[in-house]
Design a protein around this motif. Structure first.
Motif, mmCIF file in Angstrom:
data_model
loop_
_atom_site.group_PDB
_atom_site.id
_atom_site.type_symbol
_atom_site.label_atom_id
_atom_site.label_comp_id
_atom_site.label_asym_id
_atom_site.label_seq_id
_atom_site.Cartn_x
_atom_site.Cartn_y
_atom_site.Cartn_z
ATOM 1 N N LEU A 151 0.797 -1.411 0.057
ATOM 2 C CA LEU A 151 -0.041 -0.071 0.028
ATOM 3 C C LEU A 151 1.010 1.195 0.152
ATOM 4 C CD1 LEU A 151 -2.734 -1.264 2.445
ATOM 5 C CD2 LEU A 151 -3.015 -0.611 0.276
ATOM 6 N N GLU A 152 1.916 1.167 0.676
ATOM 7 C CA GLU A 152 2.966 2.240 0.838
ATOM 8 C C GLU A 152 3.581 2.651 -0.715
ATOM 9 O OE1 GLU A 152 4.185 2.166 5.446
ATOM 10 O OE2 GLU A 152 5.322 1.119 4.120
ATOM 11 N N GLU A 153 3.733 1.338 -1.086
ATOM 12 C CA GLU A 153 4.318 1.386 -2.627
ATOM 13 C C GLU A 153 3.584 2.086 -3.795
ATOM 14 O OE1 GLU A 153 5.951 -2.437 -3.875
ATOM 15 O OE2 GLU A 153 5.652 -1.738 -6.054
ATOM 16 N N ILE A 154 2.018 1.750 -3.497
ATOM 17 C CA ILE A 154 1.254 2.186 -4.319
ATOM 18 C C ILE A 154 0.988 3.719 -4.179
ATOM 19 C CG2 ILE A 154 -1.337 2.227 -4.952
ATOM 20 C CD1 ILE A 154 -1.294 -0.588 -4.114
ATOM 21 N N GLN A 155 1.189 4.193 -2.794
ATOM 22 C CA GLN A 155 0.860 5.674 -2.188
ATOM 23 C C GLN A 155 1.925 6.511 -3.060
ATOM 24 O OE1 GLN A 155 2.478 8.003 -0.223
ATOM 25 N NE2 GLN A 155 1.055 9.359 -0.429
ATOM 26 N N SER A 157 3.824 5.576 -5.949
ATOM 27 C CA SER A 157 4.019 5.252 -7.422
ATOM 28 C C SER A 157 3.667 6.358 -7.920
ATOM 29 C CB SER A 157 3.466 3.937 -7.705
ATOM 30 O OG SER A 157 3.590 3.510 -8.949
ATOM 31 N N GLN A 158 4.713 6.732 -8.997
ATOM 32 C CA GLN A 158 4.108 7.887 -9.900
ATOM 33 C C GLN A 158 3.701 7.161 -11.257
ATOM 34 O OE1 GLN A 158 8.165 9.438 -9.412
ATOM 35 N NE2 GLN A 158 7.159 11.470 -9.449
ATOM 36 N N LYS A 159 3.729 5.734 -11.156
ATOM 37 C CA LYS A 159 3.230 5.236 -12.386
ATOM 38 C C LYS A 159 1.763 4.543 -11.970
ATOM 39 C CE LYS A 159 7.684 3.442 -13.516
ATOM 40 N NZ LYS A 159 8.606 2.357 -13.234
ATOM 41 N N THR A 160 1.059 4.377 -12.894
ATOM 42 C CA THR A 160 -0.370 3.689 -12.911
ATOM 43 C C THR A 160 0.006 2.291 -12.356
ATOM 44 O OG1 THR A 160 -0.957 4.838 -14.863
ATOM 45 C CG2 THR A 160 -2.216 2.846 -14.024
ATOM 46 N N VAL A 161 -0.777 1.945 -11.192
ATOM 47 C CA VAL A 161 -0.650 0.862 -10.369
ATOM 48 C C VAL A 161 -1.874 0.006 -10.778
ATOM 49 C CG1 VAL A 161 -0.597 -0.561 -8.310
ATOM 50 C CG2 VAL A 161 0.802 1.624 -8.732
ATOM 51 N N LEU A 174 -10.587 -1.382 -0.853
ATOM 52 C CA LEU A 174 -10.750 -0.047 -1.055
ATOM 53 C C LEU A 174 -10.701 0.752 0.255
ATOM 54 C CD1 LEU A 174 -13.968 -0.050 -3.474
ATOM 55 C CD2 LEU A 174 -11.521 0.494 -3.902
ATOM 56 N N LYS A 175 -11.256 0.130 1.348
ATOM 57 C CA LYS A 175 -10.829 0.579 2.647
ATOM 58 C C LYS A 175 -9.446 1.057 3.008
ATOM 59 C CE LYS A 175 -12.677 0.072 7.237
ATOM 60 N NZ LYS A 175 -12.898 -1.004 8.180
ATOM 61 N N ASP A 176 -8.518 0.006 2.768
ATOM 62 C CA ASP A 176 -7.251 0.017 3.061
ATOM 63 C C ASP A 176 -6.596 1.231 1.921
ATOM 64 O OD1 ASP A 176 -7.518 -1.944 4.573
ATOM 65 O OD2 ASP A 176 -6.711 -3.589 3.631
ATOM 66 N N LEU A 177 -7.024 0.928 0.765
ATOM 67 C CA LEU A 177 -6.415 1.918 -0.082
ATOM 68 C C LEU A 177 -6.890 3.119 0.278
ATOM 69 C CD1 LEU A 177 -7.252 0.240 -3.594
ATOM 70 C CD2 LEU A 177 -5.021 0.932 -2.766
ATOM 71 N N SER A 178 -7.990 3.411 0.719
ATOM 72 C CA SER A 178 -8.397 4.923 1.230
ATOM 73 C C SER A 178 -7.360 5.541 2.151
ATOM 74 C CB SER A 178 -9.953 5.029 1.500
ATOM 75 O OG SER A 178 -9.965 4.318 2.971
ATOM 76 N N VAL A 179 -7.161 4.693 3.018
ATOM 77 C CA VAL A 179 -6.027 5.395 3.910
ATOM 78 C C VAL A 179 -4.964 6.074 3.528
ATOM 79 C CG1 VAL A 179 -4.615 4.482 5.953
ATOM 80 C CG2 VAL A 179 -6.915 3.445 5.698
ATOM 81 N N PHE A 180 -4.494 5.370 2.366
ATOM 82 C CA PHE A 180 -3.257 5.867 1.822
ATOM 83 C C PHE A 180 -3.529 6.683 0.657
ATOM 84 C CE2 PHE A 180 -1.867 2.312 4.035
ATOM 85 C CZ PHE A 180 -0.849 2.314 4.567
ATOM 86 N N LEU A 181 -4.603 6.874 -0.027
ATOM 87 C CA LEU A 181 -4.637 7.287 -1.346
ATOM 88 C C LEU A 181 -5.191 8.732 -1.272
ATOM 89 C CD1 LEU A 181 -4.932 4.609 -3.967
ATOM 90 C CD2 LEU A 181 -3.081 5.382 -2.876
ATOM 91 N N GLU A 182 -6.010 9.042 -0.301
ATOM 92 C CA GLU A 182 -6.688 10.383 -0.356
ATOM 93 C C GLU A 182 -7.715 10.665 -1.688
ATOM 94 O OE1 GLU A 182 -4.341 13.858 0.843
ATOM 95 O OE2 GLU A 182 -3.580 12.833 2.617
ATOM 96 N N ASP A 183 -7.376 11.602 -2.480
ATOM 97 C CA ASP A 183 -8.220 11.815 -3.530
ATOM 98 C C ASP A 183 -7.703 11.471 -4.826
ATOM 99 O OD1 ASP A 183 -6.326 13.769 -3.585
ATOM 100 O OD2 ASP A 183 -7.680 15.526 -3.602
ATOM 101 N N ARG A 184 -6.947 10.270 -4.854
ATOM 102 C CA ARG A 184 -6.173 9.727 -6.158
ATOM 103 C C ARG A 184 -7.451 9.172 -7.086
ATOM 104 N NH1 ARG A 184 -0.723 7.986 -4.807
ATOM 105 N NH2 ARG A 184 -0.643 6.314 -6.383
ATOM 106 N N GLN A 185 -7.030 9.329 -8.272
ATOM 107 C CA GLN A 185 -8.371 8.880 -9.156
ATOM 108 C C GLN A 185 -8.084 7.337 -9.345
ATOM 109 O OE1 GLN A 185 -11.012 10.332 -10.976
ATOM 110 N NE2 GLN A 185 -10.711 11.749 -9.222
ATOM 111 N N ILE A 186 -9.144 6.597 -9.357
ATOM 112 C CA ILE A 186 -9.020 5.023 -9.392
ATOM 113 C C ILE A 186 -9.980 4.982 -10.604
ATOM 114 C CG2 ILE A 186 -9.965 2.991 -8.407
ATOM 115 C CD1 ILE A 186 -8.401 3.715 -6.108
ATOM 116 N N VAL A 187 -9.744 3.805 -11.532
ATOM 117 C CA VAL A 187 -10.928 3.031 -12.371
ATOM 118 C C VAL A 187 -11.156 1.689 -12.014
ATOM 119 C CG1 VAL A 187 -11.270 2.766 -14.799
ATOM 120 C CG2 VAL A 187 -9.957 4.707 -14.113
ATOM 121 N N LEU A 188 -12.131 1.598 -11.739
ATOM 122 C CA LEU A 188 -12.479 -0.069 -11.655
ATOM 123 C C LEU A 188 -13.192 -0.557 -12.895
ATOM 124 C CD1 LEU A 188 -14.329 -1.308 -8.321
ATOM 125 C CD2 LEU A 188 -15.017 -1.942 -10.500
#
Ligand code: SAM
Length: 278
Positions: A151-155, A157-161, A174-188
């Protein structure tokens, strides 16, 4: 397809939902090989029946990969050619395959890839996120410490993950990601190539609101951390350049001052003051 001396291992991609997503070459190889090594023979049998192909099948999955590799190598050395398939998509991509492929290379046996469907590539190409550089992390580890590291690596990462996820674990992820990503854009991307294929775009929190009712197979794409690029470069920027950088992103004036202050470790008043002096 019996060879004089030694067989060939074909790594054959199969559909990820829509049975029409298989190449003519893949069909030809499945028709011509002596044996098909399949992750789940019952699952592959359905595809073979659909293609009207009748072939001996041998199981090759995560839990028998080592033992079955020996069997497959022996058969290849006897001159039999083998097609390796997984339940869906490209073998070796979050699916078994690696062990026998490595062993073939060690033993001088030819390995030929037969291209086709792969969920992460198809999710990515229609996502609208940056495709120039990306990192595929597969499924997030379940082990707490390893998961936090990823999750820290994703946080950072300057590249798309790109991540794979099972529907029943989506909310937790998603809950775990929300802790690290704030308002980063995601596509599901959901149910690719199937009737209910869908792309949902937004921040993690926005996606979470929809995710409770989501079923089916899922790929998550997280846009790169562009804040880091800005943080790295702002030190070399003049105040005006720093301002323009945010202005170009459509950020409102007040917000820009706040951001510049944060980036430069100044108070908002200091930033206003500097602007006034200039
Ligand atoms: N080898 C496969 C490939 O080439 O993509 C991946 C196999 S992995 C065991 C299964 C995961 O792939 C699913 O949990 C999901 O994340 C993703 N996946 C497979 N098919 C999909 C589809 N039709 N739509 C969205 N994701 C899919």
């Amino acid at each position: 397809m019996r060879e004089d001396k030694i067989g060939i291992l074909y790594v054959v991609a199969t559909p990820i939902g829509n049975l029409e997503d298989i190449t003519l070459r893949a069909i030809k190889v499945l028709q011509q090989v002596d044996l098909i090594a399949a992750e789940d023979t019952r699952h592959t049998l359905k595809l073979l029946n659909h293609l009207e192909i009748s072939k001996p099948l041998i199981s090759y999955h995560r839990h028998n990969e080592e033992i079955k590799t020996e069997v497959l190598i022996e058969k290849l050395k006897e001159g039999q050619s083998i097609a390796l398939v997984s339940d869906a998509g490209t073998p070796g991509i979050c699916d078994p395959g690696e062990v026998v492929i490595k062993k073939c290379i060690e033993e001088g046996i030819t390995v030929i890839p037969i291209p086709g469907a792969c969920a992460m590539i198809n999710a990515l190409i229609a996502s609208g996120v940056d495709t120039k550089e990306f990192t595929f992390l597969g499924f997030l580890p379940l082990h707490k410490k390893l998961r936090k590291e990823k999750l820290e690596e994703i946080q950072k990462s300057q590249k798309t993950v790109i991540l794979y996820e099972a529907p029943h674990k989506l909310q937790t992820t998603l809950k775990d990601l929300s802790v690290f990503l704030e308002d980063r854009q995601i596509v599901l991307a959901r149910e690719l190539t199937k009737i209910h294929e869908e792309f949902i775009r937004g921040t993690v929190k926005e996606i979470m609101e929809r995710a409770e009712s989501l079923k089916g197979e899922i790929v998550l794409m997280i846009e790169g951390n562009h804040e880091i690029e800005i943080e790295k470069s702002f030190e070399n920027l003049s105040l005006e350049e720093h301002y323009k950088l945010y202005e170009q992103q459509g950020i409102p004036k007040k917000e820009i001052i706040k951001k510049i202050a944060k980036d430069r470790g100044l108070s908002k008043n200091d930033v206003y003051q500097e602007f006034l002096e200039k």
